[in-house]
Design a protein around this motif. Structure first.
Motif, PDB file in Angstrom:
ATOM      1  N   GLY A   1      44.056  40.247  51.562  1.00 43.89           N
ATOM      2  CA  GLY A   1      44.495  38.477  51.709  1.00 43.89           C
ATOM      3  C   GLY A   1      45.893  38.912  52.731  1.00 43.89           C
ATOM      4  O   GLY A   1      47.104  38.052  52.719  1.00 43.89           O
ATOM      5  N   ALA A   2      45.616  40.132  54.092  1.00 42.36           N
ATOM      6  CA  ALA A   2      46.860  40.028  54.294  1.00 42.36           C
ATOM      7  C   ALA A   2      46.586  39.448  55.977  1.00 42.36           C
ATOM      8  O   ALA A   2      45.005  38.973  56.562  1.00 42.36           O
ATOM      9  N   ASP A   3      47.349  38.509  56.786  1.00 38.01           N
ATOM     10  CA  ASP A   3      47.311  38.080  58.226  1.00 38.01           C
ATOM     11  C   ASP A   3      46.713  38.807  59.272  1.00 38.01           C
ATOM     12  O   ASP A   3      46.097  38.796  59.957  1.00 38.01           O
ATOM     13  N   ILE A   4      47.784  40.297  58.909  1.00 39.03           N
ATOM     14  CA  ILE A   4      47.290  41.240  60.156  1.00 39.03           C
ATOM     15  C   ILE A   4      47.600  42.396  59.458  1.00 39.03           C
ATOM     16  O   ILE A   4      48.867  42.765  58.482  1.00 39.03           O
ATOM     17  N   ALA A   5      46.854  43.514  60.020  1.00 41.58           N
ATOM     18  CA  ALA A   5      46.816  44.351  59.126  1.00 41.58           C
ATOM     19  C   ALA A   5      46.164  45.814  59.876  1.00 41.58           C
ATOM     20  O   ALA A   5      45.646  45.309  61.189  1.00 41.58           O
ATOM     21  N   ALA A   6      46.439  46.444  60.036  1.00 42.32           N
ATOM     22  CA  ALA A   6      45.507  48.251  60.770  1.00 42.32           C
ATOM     23  C   ALA A   6      45.225  48.863  59.938  1.00 42.32           C
ATOM     24  O   ALA A   6      45.344  48.436  58.808  1.00 42.32           O
ATOM     25  N   VAL A   7      43.646  49.124  59.764  1.00 45.08           N
ATOM     26  CA  VAL A   7      42.952  49.432  59.227  1.00 45.08           C
ATOM     27  C   VAL A   7      42.566  50.868  59.214  1.00 45.08           C
ATOM     28  O   VAL A   7      41.997  51.263  59.964  1.00 45.08           O
ATOM     29  N   ASP A   8      42.447  51.612  58.166  1.00 44.20           N
ATOM     30  CA  ASP A   8      42.167  53.585  58.524  1.00 44.20           C
ATOM     31  C   ASP A   8      40.560  53.798  57.808  1.00 44.20           C
ATOM     32  O   ASP A   8      40.716  53.528  56.811  1.00 44.20           O
ATOM     33  N   LEU A   9      40.353  53.947  59.017  1.00 49.01           N
ATOM     34  CA  LEU A   9      39.377  54.468  58.129  1.00 49.01           C
ATOM     35  C   LEU A   9      38.849  55.945  58.785  1.00 49.01           C
ATOM     36  O   LEU A   9      38.903  55.798  60.098  1.00 49.01           O
ATOM     37  N   LEU A  10      37.623  57.108  57.831  1.00 50.59           N
ATOM     38  CA  LEU A  10      36.616  57.957  57.636  1.00 50.59           C
ATOM     39  C   LEU A  10      35.621  57.855  58.315  1.00 50.59           C
ATOM     40  O   LEU A  10      34.991  57.090  57.027  1.00 50.59           O
ATOM     41  N   GLU A  11      35.010  59.220  58.582  1.00 49.07           N
ATOM     42  CA  GLU A  11      33.555  59.202  58.882  1.00 49.07           C
ATOM     43  C   GLU A  11      33.271  59.660  57.960  1.00 49.07           C
ATOM     44  O   GLU A  11      33.061  61.495  58.491  1.00 49.07           O
ATOM     45  N   CYS A  12      32.385  59.421  57.145  1.00 44.58           N
ATOM     46  CA  CYS A  12      32.022  60.172  56.457  1.00 44.58           C
ATOM     47  C   CYS A  12      30.500  61.170  56.743  1.00 44.58           C
ATOM     48  O   CYS A  12      29.895  59.949  57.366  1.00 44.58           O
ATOM     49  N   PRO A  13      29.860  62.448  56.649  1.00 43.64           N
ATOM     50  CA  PRO A  13      29.291  62.676  57.228  1.00 43.64           C
ATOM     51  C   PRO A  13      27.720  62.145  55.984  1.00 43.64           C
ATOM     52  O   PRO A  13      26.753  61.739  56.573  1.00 43.64           O
ATOM     53  N   ARG A  14      27.803  61.765  54.913  1.00 48.94           N
ATOM     54  CA  ARG A  14      27.218  61.006  53.844  1.00 48.94           C
ATOM     55  C   ARG A  14      27.255  59.613  53.900  1.00 48.94           C
ATOM     56  O   ARG A  14      25.772  59.776  53.752  1.00 48.94           O
TER      57      ARG A  14
END
Lengths: 322, 60
Positions: free
Chosen positions: A230-243
Protein backbone atom coordinates in the motif's frame (compact mmCIF):
# COMPACT_ATOMS: atom_id res chain seq x y z
CA UNK A 1 0.16 23.03 -2.79
CA UNK A 2 1.76 23.30 0.63
CA UNK A 3 3.92 20.36 1.57
CA UNK A 4 5.63 19.76 4.90
CA UNK A 5 8.73 17.64 4.43
CA UNK A 6 9.66 16.10 7.75
CA UNK A 7 13.23 15.00 8.30
CA UNK A 8 15.81 14.28 10.98
CA UNK A 9 18.99 14.64 8.91
CA UNK A 10 19.06 16.52 5.65
CA UNK A 11 20.98 14.48 3.11
CA UNK A 12 21.51 14.89 -0.62
CA UNK A 13 18.17 13.20 -1.31
CA UNK A 14 16.24 15.68 0.82
CA UNK A 15 17.94 18.62 -0.88
CA UNK A 16 17.10 17.15 -4.29
CA UNK A 17 13.48 16.76 -3.23
CA UNK A 18 13.22 20.32 -1.88
CA UNK A 19 14.60 21.60 -5.19
CA UNK A 20 12.17 19.43 -7.14
CA UNK A 21 9.18 20.66 -5.13
CA UNK A 22 10.24 24.26 -5.63
CA UNK A 23 10.82 23.74 -9.36
CA UNK A 24 7.29 22.38 -9.58
CA UNK A 25 5.92 25.51 -7.93
CA UNK A 26 5.07 23.93 -4.58
CA UNK A 27 5.43 25.62 -1.23
CA UNK A 28 7.63 23.12 0.61
CA UNK A 29 8.58 23.52 4.27
CA UNK A 30 11.36 21.32 5.65
CA UNK A 31 10.58 20.47 9.29
CA UNK A 32 13.21 18.94 11.55
CA UNK A 33 11.23 16.41 13.58
CA UNK A 34 13.72 16.61 16.42
CA UNK A 35 12.43 20.05 17.35
CA UNK A 36 8.69 19.40 17.09
CA UNK A 37 6.15 18.98 19.91
CA UNK A 38 3.00 17.18 18.78
CA UNK A 39 -0.43 17.47 20.31
CA UNK A 40 -2.06 14.15 19.39
CA UNK A 41 -5.51 15.73 19.81
CA UNK A 42 -4.98 18.57 17.38
CA UNK A 43 -3.37 19.23 14.02
CA UNK A 44 -2.79 22.83 15.05
CA UNK A 45 -0.57 24.61 12.56
CA UNK A 46 0.04 21.39 10.63
CA UNK A 47 -3.42 22.01 9.17
CA UNK A 48 -1.91 24.60 6.87
CA UNK A 49 -0.25 21.82 4.86
CA UNK A 50 -1.98 19.81 2.18
CA UNK A 51 0.23 16.78 2.84
CA UNK A 52 3.23 15.68 4.86
CA UNK A 53 6.07 14.03 3.02
CA UNK A 54 8.17 11.98 5.43
CA UNK A 55 11.92 11.76 4.91
CA UNK A 56 13.06 11.00 8.43
CA UNK A 57 16.16 8.87 8.68
CA UNK A 58 14.87 7.44 11.95
CA UNK A 59 12.10 4.87 11.71
CA UNK A 60 11.01 5.65 15.26
CA UNK A 61 10.56 9.31 14.42
CA UNK A 62 8.75 8.47 11.21
CA UNK A 63 6.30 6.17 12.94
CA UNK A 64 5.70 8.61 15.79
CA UNK A 65 4.97 11.58 13.56
CA UNK A 66 2.97 9.75 10.91
CA UNK A 67 0.85 7.95 13.53
CA UNK A 68 -0.17 11.28 15.04
CA UNK A 69 -0.62 13.24 11.83
CA UNK A 70 -2.47 10.54 9.94
CA UNK A 71 -4.74 9.95 12.91
CA UNK A 72 -5.68 13.62 12.74
CA UNK A 73 -6.55 13.37 9.08
CA UNK A 74 -3.35 14.57 7.48
CA UNK A 75 -2.37 12.77 4.28
CA UNK A 76 1.09 11.40 4.85
CA UNK A 77 3.35 10.00 2.20
CA UNK A 78 3.81 7.14 2.65
CA UNK A 79 0.71 6.14 4.61
CA UNK A 80 1.24 4.66 8.07
CA UNK A 81 0.16 1.17 7.09
CA UNK A 82 2.68 1.08 4.24
CA UNK A 83 5.50 2.29 6.50
CA UNK A 84 4.64 -0.26 9.19
CA UNK A 85 4.56 -3.04 6.62
CA UNK A 86 7.76 -2.08 4.82
CA UNK A 87 9.67 -1.42 8.03
CA UNK A 88 9.06 -4.91 9.38
CA UNK A 89 10.43 -7.73 7.27
CA UNK A 90 7.92 -10.20 8.67
CA UNK A 91 5.02 -7.87 7.87
CA UNK A 92 6.41 -7.45 4.35
CA UNK A 93 6.71 -11.20 3.92
CA UNK A 94 3.12 -11.70 5.08
CA UNK A 95 1.83 -9.03 2.69
CA UNK A 96 3.72 -10.58 -0.23
CA UNK A 97 2.51 -14.09 0.59
CA UNK A 98 -1.09 -12.90 0.97
CA UNK A 99 -1.02 -11.28 -2.46
CA UNK A 100 0.84 -14.05 -4.26
CA UNK A 101 4.00 -12.07 -4.97
CA UNK A 102 6.97 -14.46 -5.16
CA UNK A 103 9.38 -13.99 -2.27
CA UNK A 104 12.10 -16.10 -0.63
CA UNK A 105 10.93 -18.76 1.81
CA UNK A 106 10.98 -17.73 5.44
CA UNK A 107 10.68 -19.46 8.79
CA UNK A 108 9.99 -17.60 12.02
CA UNK A 109 10.46 -18.49 15.69
CA UNK A 110 10.40 -16.47 18.88
CA UNK A 111 13.02 -18.40 20.83
CA UNK A 112 16.49 -19.67 19.99
CA UNK A 113 15.77 -23.40 20.27
CA UNK A 114 12.95 -23.45 17.71
CA UNK A 115 15.05 -20.86 15.88
CA UNK A 116 17.59 -23.59 15.10
CA UNK A 117 14.76 -25.76 13.83
CA UNK A 118 13.52 -22.85 11.70
CA UNK A 119 16.97 -22.47 10.17
CA UNK A 120 17.35 -26.20 9.54
CA UNK A 121 13.97 -26.41 7.86
CA UNK A 122 15.42 -24.06 5.26
CA UNK A 123 18.82 -25.76 5.21
CA UNK A 124 22.33 -24.30 5.14
CA UNK A 125 23.30 -21.75 4.09
CA UNK A 126 20.43 -19.50 5.10
CA UNK A 127 20.12 -15.86 6.05
CA UNK A 128 19.18 -14.43 9.45
CA UNK A 129 17.82 -10.91 9.54
CA UNK A 130 16.52 -8.62 12.24
CA UNK A 131 12.85 -8.05 11.42
CA UNK A 132 13.49 -4.30 11.70
CA UNK A 133 16.70 -2.92 10.26
CA UNK A 134 18.22 -1.44 7.17
CA UNK A 135 21.35 -1.12 5.07
CA UNK A 136 22.19 -4.78 5.63
CA UNK A 137 22.98 -4.26 9.31
CA UNK A 138 23.15 -7.50 11.32
CA UNK A 139 22.13 -9.59 8.34
CA UNK A 140 24.02 -12.85 8.66
CA UNK A 141 24.62 -15.76 6.33
CA UNK A 142 24.55 -18.95 8.38
CA UNK A 143 26.62 -21.72 6.86
CA UNK A 144 26.29 -24.44 9.50
CA UNK A 145 24.75 -25.36 12.84
CA UNK A 146 27.70 -24.04 14.82
CA UNK A 147 27.25 -20.61 13.29
CA UNK A 148 23.49 -20.75 13.84
CA UNK A 149 23.85 -21.56 17.54
CA UNK A 150 26.51 -18.92 17.97
CA UNK A 151 24.58 -16.12 16.26
CA UNK A 152 21.37 -16.93 18.10
CA UNK A 153 23.16 -16.95 21.44
CA UNK A 154 24.81 -13.62 20.69
CA UNK A 155 21.48 -12.12 19.72
CA UNK A 156 19.81 -13.46 22.82
CA UNK A 157 22.48 -12.06 25.13
CA UNK A 158 23.53 -8.87 23.37
CA UNK A 159 20.59 -7.90 21.18
CA UNK A 160 17.52 -5.88 21.97
CA UNK A 161 14.20 -7.63 22.58
CA UNK A 162 13.42 -7.23 18.86
CA UNK A 163 16.35 -9.49 18.07
CA UNK A 164 14.76 -12.37 19.93
CA UNK A 165 12.52 -13.00 16.92
CA UNK A 166 14.27 -15.43 14.59
CA UNK A 167 13.47 -14.47 11.02
CA UNK A 168 15.30 -16.94 8.80
CA UNK A 169 15.20 -16.60 5.05
CA UNK A 170 16.29 -19.11 2.44
CA UNK A 171 19.63 -18.20 0.89
CA UNK A 172 19.24 -17.32 -2.76
CA UNK A 173 22.25 -18.28 -4.83
CA UNK A 174 21.94 -15.16 -6.94
CA UNK A 175 24.44 -13.77 -9.41
CA UNK A 176 26.68 -11.07 -7.91
CA UNK A 177 23.89 -8.56 -7.94
CA UNK A 178 20.43 -7.69 -6.78
CA UNK A 179 17.92 -5.45 -8.51
CA UNK A 180 16.17 -2.39 -7.20
CA UNK A 181 13.07 -1.00 -8.89
CA UNK A 182 11.67 2.41 -7.98
CA UNK A 183 7.88 2.49 -8.02
CA UNK A 184 5.99 5.77 -7.86
CA UNK A 185 2.22 6.02 -8.07
CA UNK A 186 1.94 2.37 -9.07
CA UNK A 187 4.42 2.67 -11.95
CA UNK A 188 7.93 1.29 -12.10
CA UNK A 189 9.94 4.34 -13.16
CA UNK A 190 13.57 3.23 -12.89
CA UNK A 191 15.68 0.19 -12.09
CA UNK A 192 19.24 -0.37 -11.02
CA UNK A 193 21.38 -3.40 -10.43
CA UNK A 194 23.67 -3.41 -7.43
CA UNK A 195 26.79 -5.46 -7.95
CA UNK A 196 29.14 -6.75 -5.32
CA UNK A 197 31.38 -9.75 -4.89
CA UNK A 198 30.16 -9.82 -1.29
CA UNK A 199 26.92 -11.72 -0.83
CA UNK A 200 25.34 -8.57 0.63
CA UNK A 201 24.55 -6.22 -2.25
CA UNK A 202 23.46 -3.11 -0.37
CA UNK A 203 25.06 0.05 -1.74
CA UNK A 204 25.46 1.05 1.93
CA UNK A 205 27.85 -1.94 2.09
CA UNK A 206 29.84 -0.92 -0.94
CA UNK A 207 27.92 -2.44 -3.84
CA UNK A 208 28.16 -0.54 -7.11
CA UNK A 209 24.94 0.59 -8.79
CA UNK A 210 24.23 0.75 -12.52
CA UNK A 211 21.04 1.53 -14.41
CA UNK A 212 19.18 -1.29 -16.11
CA UNK A 213 16.15 -1.80 -18.31
CA UNK A 214 12.80 -2.31 -16.61
CA UNK A 215 11.60 -5.54 -18.18
CA UNK A 216 7.84 -6.25 -18.18
CA UNK A 217 8.40 -8.94 -15.54
CA UNK A 218 10.35 -6.55 -13.30
CA UNK A 219 7.68 -3.90 -13.69
CA UNK A 220 4.86 -6.31 -12.97
CA UNK A 221 6.46 -7.86 -9.90
CA UNK A 222 7.64 -4.61 -8.35
CA UNK A 223 4.32 -2.88 -8.94
CA UNK A 224 2.45 -5.80 -7.39
CA UNK A 225 4.83 -5.76 -4.43
CA UNK A 226 4.28 -2.07 -3.78
CA UNK A 227 0.52 -2.52 -4.13
CA UNK A 228 0.73 -5.34 -1.58
CA UNK A 229 2.12 -2.99 1.05
CA UNK A 230 0.00 0.00 0.00
CA UNK A 231 2.86 2.43 -0.58
CA UNK A 232 2.64 5.55 -2.73
CA UNK A 233 6.38 5.58 -3.32
CA UNK A 234 8.80 2.73 -2.66
CA UNK A 235 11.89 0.89 -3.83
CA UNK A 236 11.61 -2.84 -4.33
CA UNK A 237 14.64 -5.10 -3.93
CA UNK A 238 14.54 -8.27 -6.00
CA UNK A 239 16.75 -11.33 -6.16
CA UNK A 240 17.25 -13.63 -9.13
CA UNK A 241 16.77 -17.20 -8.01
CA UNK A 242 18.19 -19.85 -10.38
CA UNK A 243 15.20 -22.11 -9.62
CA UNK A 244 12.27 -19.75 -9.08
CA UNK A 245 13.20 -16.67 -11.08
CA UNK A 246 12.68 -13.17 -9.70
CA UNK A 247 11.76 -12.94 -6.02
CA UNK A 248 10.84 -9.82 -4.08
CA UNK A 249 13.20 -9.56 -1.14
CA UNK A 250 12.37 -6.27 0.57
CA UNK A 251 10.44 -3.06 0.03
CA UNK A 252 11.81 0.29 1.20
CA UNK A 253 9.34 3.02 2.12
CA UNK A 254 11.85 5.90 2.26
CA UNK A 255 14.24 5.16 -0.53
CA UNK A 256 17.64 6.59 -1.24
CA UNK A 257 18.25 7.53 -4.85
CA UNK A 258 21.13 9.99 -5.06
CA UNK A 259 23.19 7.67 -7.23
CA UNK A 260 20.26 6.23 -9.14
CA UNK A 261 19.25 9.41 -10.94
CA UNK A 262 22.58 9.65 -12.75
CA UNK A 263 22.89 5.90 -13.40
CA UNK A 264 19.37 5.59 -14.80
CA UNK A 265 18.92 9.04 -16.35
CA UNK A 266 15.53 9.20 -14.61
CA UNK A 267 14.82 12.24 -12.44
CA UNK A 268 13.45 10.14 -9.60
CA UNK A 269 13.22 13.08 -7.20
CA UNK A 270 11.16 15.08 -9.64
CA UNK A 271 8.73 12.21 -10.29
CA UNK A 272 8.44 11.60 -6.55
CA UNK A 273 7.74 15.29 -5.91
CA UNK A 274 5.16 15.46 -8.70
CA UNK A 275 3.37 12.38 -7.41
CA UNK A 276 3.36 13.81 -3.89
CA UNK A 277 1.77 16.99 -5.22
CA UNK A 278 -0.85 14.96 -7.11
CA UNK A 279 -1.73 13.12 -3.90
CA UNK A 280 -1.88 16.37 -1.94
CA UNK A 281 -4.09 17.92 -4.62
CA UNK A 282 -6.48 14.99 -4.58
CA UNK A 283 -6.61 15.00 -0.79
CA UNK A 284 -7.18 18.74 -0.62
CA UNK A 285 -9.98 18.50 -3.19
CA UNK A 286 -11.59 15.69 -1.28
CA UNK A 287 -11.29 17.55 2.00
CA UNK A 288 -12.78 20.69 0.45
CA UNK A 289 -15.66 18.67 -0.97
CA UNK A 290 -16.31 17.00 2.36
CA UNK A 291 -16.00 20.19 4.37
CA UNK A 292 -12.77 19.31 6.15
CA UNK A 293 -9.91 16.93 6.70
CA UNK A 294 -10.95 13.48 7.80
CA UNK A 295 -8.92 10.99 9.76
CA UNK A 296 -7.78 8.11 7.59
CA UNK A 297 -10.31 5.33 7.94
CA UNK A 298 -9.14 1.91 8.94
CA UNK A 299 -11.35 -1.03 9.64
CA UNK A 300 -10.23 -1.27 13.25
CA UNK A 301 -10.77 2.40 14.07
CA UNK A 302 -13.75 3.69 15.95
CA UNK A 303 -15.49 6.62 14.25
CA UNK A 304 -13.64 9.87 14.89
CA UNK A 305 -14.79 13.40 14.35
CA UNK A 306 -13.66 14.77 11.00
CA UNK A 307 -13.65 18.33 12.25
CA UNK A 308 -10.50 20.23 11.52
CA UNK A 309 -8.42 20.62 14.63
CA UNK A 310 -7.70 23.78 16.57
CA UNK A 311 -4.57 25.81 16.92
CA UNK A 312 -2.39 23.91 19.37
CA UNK A 313 0.46 21.58 18.53
CA UNK A 314 2.45 23.81 16.23
CA UNK A 315 5.40 22.42 14.34
CA UNK A 316 8.48 24.38 15.25
CA UNK A 317 11.20 22.77 13.19
CA UNK A 318 13.83 24.40 11.08
CA UNK A 319 12.21 26.46 8.37
CA UNK A 320 8.73 25.74 9.70
CA UNK A 321 6.08 28.39 9.86
CA UNK A 322 8.22 31.19 8.54
CA UNK B 1 19.13 34.19 -4.80
CA UNK B 2 22.39 35.32 -3.27
CA UNK B 3 25.53 33.68 -4.62
CA UNK B 4 27.51 34.48 -1.49
CA UNK B 5 29.27 31.43 -0.13
CA UNK B 6 28.44 30.55 3.46
CA UNK B 7 31.24 29.08 5.51
CA UNK B 8 31.80 27.36 8.83
CA UNK B 9 34.71 25.70 10.54
CA UNK B 10 35.24 21.96 10.50
CA UNK B 11 35.27 20.78 14.13
CA UNK B 12 37.65 17.97 13.22
CA UNK B 13 40.46 19.77 11.34
CA UNK B 14 39.62 23.47 11.53
CA UNK B 15 39.36 23.78 7.76
CA UNK B 16 36.73 26.00 6.19
CA UNK B 17 33.60 24.20 5.03
CA UNK B 18 31.61 26.01 2.36
CA UNK B 19 27.92 25.91 1.55
CA UNK B 20 26.65 27.32 -1.72
CA UNK B 21 23.29 28.14 -0.11
CA UNK B 22 21.88 28.59 3.34
CA UNK B 23 22.12 25.27 5.14
CA UNK B 24 19.28 23.90 7.25
CA UNK B 25 19.47 22.42 10.70
CA UNK B 26 20.38 18.74 10.43
CA UNK B 27 22.02 19.14 7.03
CA UNK B 28 24.85 16.72 6.39
CA UNK B 29 28.06 17.98 4.79
CA UNK B 30 31.55 16.62 4.23
CA UNK B 31 34.77 18.45 4.96
CA UNK B 32 36.81 18.48 1.77
CA UNK B 33 40.05 18.65 3.75
CA UNK B 34 39.69 15.80 6.25
CA UNK B 35 36.62 14.01 4.78
CA UNK B 36 34.81 14.10 8.12
CA UNK B 37 31.04 13.80 7.83
CA UNK B 38 29.52 16.81 9.54
CA UNK B 39 26.10 17.92 10.67
CA UNK B 40 24.74 21.43 10.90
CA UNK B 41 23.64 21.78 14.53
CA UNK B 42 22.93 25.51 14.43
CA UNK B 43 22.26 27.89 11.60
CA UNK B 44 22.73 31.09 13.60
CA UNK B 45 25.61 31.09 14.20
CA UNK B 46 26.41 28.39 11.67
CA UNK B 47 27.91 25.57 13.68
CA UNK B 48 29.03 22.12 12.64
CA UNK B 49 29.59 18.98 14.66
CA UNK B 50 30.75 15.55 13.64
CA UNK B 51 27.75 13.69 12.22
CA UNK B 52 26.48 11.00 14.57
CA UNK B 53 27.17 7.33 14.10
CA UNK B 54 24.40 5.39 12.41
CA UNK B 55 21.67 4.49 14.88
CA UNK B 56 19.82 1.21 15.03
CA UNK B 57 16.57 2.47 13.56
CA UNK B 58 18.10 4.47 10.73
CA UNK B 59 17.62 3.37 7.19
CA UNK B 60 15.46 3.41 4.13
Amino acid sequence: MRIAMTYTRLRVEERMLIDAFEDLGADVTPIDLRSVVFNPASLGDWARYDAVFDRSLSLTNTLTSVRILESLGMRCINPLHAIETCADKLATTLALIRTGVPTPEVRVAVESEPGIEAIEQLGYPCVLKPTVGSWGRLVSRINDRDAAESILEHREVLGSVNHSVVYAQEHINKPDRDIRVFVVGGNAIAAIERRSEHWLTNTARGAVAAGMEITPELADLSQRAVAAVGADIAAVDLLECPRRGLLVNEINHSMEFRNSTTTTGVEIHRIVAQHTLDIAQAHASQAAGDGGIHPVERACDAPVSGERAGSAGAPSGEGALA
Amino acid sequence: MSTETITATCPECDATVSFDRAPLNGEIARCTDCSAELEVVSTDPLTLELAPEVEEDWGE
